[in-house]
Design an enzyme around this catalytic site. Sequence first.
Site, PDB file in Angstrom:
ATOM      1  N   ASP A 126       0.842  -1.203   0.000  1.00 54.59           N
ATOM      2  CA  ASP A 126       0.000   0.000   0.000  1.00 54.59           C
ATOM      3  C   ASP A 126       0.878   1.253   0.000  1.00 54.59           C
ATOM      4  OD1 ASP A 126      -2.625  -1.479   0.479  1.00 54.59           O
ATOM      5  OD2 ASP A 126      -1.477  -2.096   2.232  1.00 54.59           O
ATOM      6  N   GLU A 149       1.790  -6.533  -5.145  1.00 48.34           N
ATOM      7  CA  GLU A 149       1.511  -5.660  -6.288  1.00 48.34           C
ATOM      8  C   GLU A 149       2.762  -4.960  -6.819  1.00 48.34           C
ATOM      9  OE1 GLU A 149      -2.086  -3.399  -6.251  1.00 48.34           O
ATOM     10  OE2 GLU A 149      -1.192  -1.716  -7.316  1.00 48.34           O
TER      11      GLU A 149
HETATM   12  O1  TRH Z   1       4.437  -6.281   0.746  1.00 49.66           O
HETATM   13  P1  TRH Z   1       3.423  -6.782  -0.216  1.00 49.66           P
HETATM   14  O2  TRH Z   1       2.911  -8.115   0.008  1.00 49.66           O
HETATM   15  O3  TRH Z   1       2.289  -5.730  -0.239  1.00 49.66           O
HETATM   16  C1  TRH Z   1       0.935  -5.772  -0.528  1.00 49.66           C
HETATM   17  C2  TRH Z   1       0.127  -5.602   0.701  1.00 49.66           C
HETATM   18  O4  TRH Z   1      -0.036  -6.841   1.314  1.00 49.66           O
HETATM   19  C3  TRH Z   1      -1.179  -4.993   0.341  1.00 49.66           C
HETATM   20  O5  TRH Z   1      -2.038  -4.881   1.434  1.00 49.66           O
HETATM   21  C4  TRH Z   1      -1.781  -5.798  -0.735  1.00 49.66           C
HETATM   22  O6  TRH Z   1      -2.946  -5.241  -1.066  1.00 49.66           O
HETATM   23  C5  TRH Z   1      -0.854  -5.806  -1.898  1.00 49.66           C
HETATM   24  O7  TRH Z   1       0.369  -6.414  -1.521  1.00 49.66           O
HETATM   25  C6  TRH Z   1      -1.404  -6.509  -3.089  1.00 49.66           C
HETATM   26  O8  TRH Z   1       4.056  -6.769  -1.706  1.00 49.66           O
HETATM   27  P2  TRH Z   1       4.401  -5.592  -2.717  1.00 49.66           P
HETATM   28  O9  TRH Z   1       3.160  -4.973  -3.249  1.00 49.66           O
HETATM   29  O10 TRH Z   1       5.315  -6.174  -3.672  1.00 49.66           O
HETATM   30  O11 TRH Z   1       5.165  -4.494  -1.870  1.00 49.66           O
HETATM   31  C7  TRH Z   1       6.475  -4.648  -1.421  1.00 49.66           C
HETATM   32  C8  TRH Z   1       7.184  -3.315  -1.463  1.00 49.66           C
HETATM   33  O12 TRH Z   1       8.418  -3.400  -0.795  1.00 49.66           O
HETATM   34  C9  TRH Z   1       7.499  -2.871  -2.882  1.00 49.66           C
HETATM   35  O13 TRH Z   1       7.328  -1.468  -2.988  1.00 49.66           O
HETATM   36  C10 TRH Z   1       8.973  -3.210  -3.049  1.00 49.66           C
HETATM   37  C11 TRH Z   1       9.459  -2.944  -1.653  1.00 49.66           C
HETATM   38  N1  TRH Z   1      10.713  -3.594  -1.258  1.00 49.66           N
HETATM   39  C12 TRH Z   1      11.770  -2.782  -0.938  1.00 49.66           C
HETATM   40  O14 TRH Z   1      11.696  -1.548  -1.050  1.00 49.66           O
HETATM   41  N2  TRH Z   1      12.915  -3.375  -0.509  1.00 49.66           N
HETATM   42  C13 TRH Z   1      13.068  -4.721  -0.400  1.00 49.66           C
HETATM   43  O15 TRH Z   1      14.140  -5.208   0.001  1.00 49.66           O
HETATM   44  C14 TRH Z   1      11.941  -5.548  -0.760  1.00 49.66           C
HETATM   45  C15 TRH Z   1      12.067  -7.035  -0.672  1.00 49.66           C
HETATM   46  C16 TRH Z   1      10.781  -4.949  -1.179  1.00 49.66           C
END
Ligand code: TRH
Length: 394
Positions: A29, A291
């Site tokens: 989010d 996402e």
């Molecule tokens: O963390 P997620 O599973 O996030 C979400 C939430 O669960 C949300 O509520 C849900 O609706 C959505 O998924 C579909 O996965 P996501 O979306 O990939 O987000 C992870 C974020 O973290 C992304 O912006 C990349 C960042 N990230 C970093 O900045 N550094 C890192 O080392 C890693 C592994 C990720």
Amino acid sequence: MSSPPVSSERPAAGIACDIFCAVIDNFGDIGVCWRLARQLADEHGWQVRVFVDDLHAFHTLCPTLALDRARQSIAGIVIEHWHEPSHAGDTLEVADVVIEAFGCELPPVYVAAMAQRERTPVWLNLEYLSAEDWVADFHLRPSPHPRYALKKTFFFPGLGPGTGGVLKERGLDAARAAFEASDEKRAAWWRQATGAPPPGENATVISLFAYENPAADSLLEQWRDNAGEIVLLAPEGRISGAVARFFGLPSFMAGTHAARGNLTAHSLPFTDQRGYDALLWACDVNFVRGEDSFVRAQWAAKPFVWHIYPQADDAHLPKLDAALAHYAGPLPEAPRDALARFWHAWNGAGRPDWADFQRHRAAFDARAVDWAHELADVGDLAGNLAGFAKSQLK
Ligand code: TRH
């Protein structure tokens, strides 16, 4: 509670935009909102404020954020700790463009002030990404407010024409190309991330970002027994427990290294968002989730496996297949089926078969590059959103 004073409108140095983000769980989010905020500020010159209710989640991907400040500014963006639903900043300033992320409810006092504003703001509800066909029909549909003379427009990210697209910074491809072209940059990255030089050319390098996943045990065994070397890079997180169990370790926290058979694994610290892109670029295959990481893997133009965010009643499964239809649709039948089998297995249906996946790697590698071009044709979400908002502000 008394209402905060309503200020006169902000200086007209650019379009003022407020983004409201309620963190449901994990990082997606705020990950999406922060990326959008930075693009609107950096690439479109907007004055952006982000209201976010969970500074801890935000801090994980933006370590310069101070956890104890109600209001702060990072990279020219004002961040307000949205500490209760009725809070709308110390001074009530209504922006030109108001983005309500993922259906979070705006503070009622803010909505009332929107209705009083001389120039009605553009109010957008930024939805979650889905690759399903219906998204194009609902993208940009207006919804009148039941009480005020305001309308909210639904802005749907998507993977196909007629949708809002997905976020892509202007300099992203150039940054990736520079990383991929430079042995020094890659070597420095490996030293910093793992303490070791880059692995040999024959190794398969895999990043693993996923939710808890029962299929992980089988996959780790297959990687251990793989004919060639596998190097696993796993940011510390929800899948780390499974990796620790596999290696017989109490935990697999950042900085841990382990090896069994042909599998070598490194646990990496969670980095800021730019650091995560570099991880994707350093790998041959990326396991991603949710996402935003799902989108970043597509821009990395490498084969990827998606652990979709699980929803009640398996509502996520049609979304998984819709993404496969876009991404894998043009592949010949055998690799297309193999990719679908592997994605389904990683999402709970069956056992992932790594040999079956690897057999089609050449086709997957080529498709990943083509798909990144096709997706770029839909246009960047921030640009699409800014263009729509400006057309409404005229
Ligand atoms: O963390 P997620 O599973 O996030 C979400 C939430 O669960 C949300 O509520 C849900 O609706 C959505 O998924 C579909 O996965 P996501 O979306 O990939 O987000 C992870 C974020 O973290 C992304 O912006 C990349 C960042 N990230 C970093 O900045 N550094 C890192 O080392 C890693 C592994 C990720």
